[in-house]
Design an enzyme around this catalytic site. Sequence first.
Site, PDB file in Angstrom:
ATOM      1  N   LYS A  67       0.751  -1.299  -0.065  1.00 38.01           N
ATOM      2  CA  LYS A  67      -0.069   0.044   0.072  1.00 38.01           C
ATOM      3  C   LYS A  67       0.900   1.271   0.117  1.00 38.01           C
ATOM      4  O   LYS A  67       0.502   2.394  -0.476  1.00 38.01           O
ATOM      5  CB  LYS A  67      -0.897   0.027   1.205  1.00 38.01           C
ATOM      6  CG  LYS A  67      -1.944  -1.260   1.058  1.00 38.01           C
ATOM      7  CD  LYS A  67      -2.808  -1.191   2.573  1.00 38.01           C
ATOM      8  CE  LYS A  67      -3.653  -2.540   2.559  1.00 38.01           C
ATOM      9  NZ  LYS A  67      -4.599  -2.813   3.704  1.00 38.01           N
ATOM     10  N   TYR A 243      -2.139   0.033  11.624  1.00 42.32           N
ATOM     11  CA  TYR A 243      -3.452   0.099  11.848  1.00 42.32           C
ATOM     12  C   TYR A 243      -3.752   0.535  13.527  1.00 42.32           C
ATOM     13  O   TYR A 243      -3.153   1.577  13.920  1.00 42.32           O
ATOM     14  CB  TYR A 243      -3.974  -1.371  11.799  1.00 42.32           C
ATOM     15  CG  TYR A 243      -3.873  -2.076  10.449  1.00 42.32           C
ATOM     16  CD1 TYR A 243      -4.095  -1.315   9.504  1.00 42.32           C
ATOM     17  CD2 TYR A 243      -2.988  -3.099  10.399  1.00 42.32           C
ATOM     18  CE1 TYR A 243      -3.917  -1.850   8.155  1.00 42.32           C
ATOM     19  CE2 TYR A 243      -2.500  -3.484   9.001  1.00 42.32           C
ATOM     20  CZ  TYR A 243      -2.977  -2.814   8.057  1.00 42.32           C
ATOM     21  OH  TYR A 243      -2.898  -3.556   6.525  1.00 42.32           O
TER      22      TYR A 243
END
Length: 309
Positions: A67, A243
Amino acid sequence: MPRLDTVVEEIAARMRSREERGKVASYIPELAKVPLDQFGIAVFTADGEMFTAGDADIPFSIQSISKVFTLTLALGKVGDQLWNRVGREPSGHPFNSIVQLEYEKGKPRNPFINAGAIAVTDVLLAGHQPREVLGEILRFCRFVADDDTVAIDEHVARSEKVTGFLNTALANYMKAFKMMENPVEHALGVYFHHCAITMTCRQLAMAGRYLAFSGRLPGKGVSVISSERARRINALMLTCGHYDGSGDFAFRVGLPGKSGVGGGILVVAPEKASIAVWSPGLDPHGNSVLGSLALEQLAKAMHWSVFGG
Ligand code: GLU
């Protein structure tokens, strides 16, 4: 300052003897097959040296670390317009959460949670076929890693596709909010495949050089992105790269980093080093247990934390 080669060797030796290693990701069946007893580390320094130890030359699935590369490409393509599609705030939610997406009307919190990365992939698809976009992502990874053997593991991509119910739900949810321009299956197909890129720690540390050295490949005189863009991507890695474990990673390691559920972590010590670690056992947030611990020890020993100390 201790010698980096000694520090890296000592960390690998300590990791080898650790019993608590977390659990391999099992929601992607192909990843569940990876043996737990592996640990690798690679550190590429400002003076062009590479230090490795452990399983630094075994390829692993980079998963969400990809990503970072798709974000780099999307910023290159649409610049700051990307922020109309995806936010820049930590989510505080699991990587595949749908709850926040409902509150925020289909605009994902940041480009590193799954919904955000699928939105970034959608931006890359504009005017292109999935195959072309995937080719562009792979070419970029090979270019920054300086290694044409970087490849996609089709088994992992397929394995994720057949079990990717949550990611499919996230993409459909965004589509319902008119936050996806291309067919959902195109965006998901590219997303599953870029997550299935495999690299070794050595290749990944090479690939992270442009982020560690202000957008440039040191010693080559090649500028991949502007220094401002590298700084901003690093800021997102620091705040959102792990996260709902991002705060803890900043607290323990103090460096921008991006983890993946394959057990890899790419970390940037600005102007000092590009670092890759890998160990497939994960903590409950989806971050490598030994990888995080090794980075904590490395940053401490070398005084590399961006927060000082
Ligand atoms: N391909 C994985 C997924 O979509 C990426 C998750 C991760 O590496 O954190 O679930």
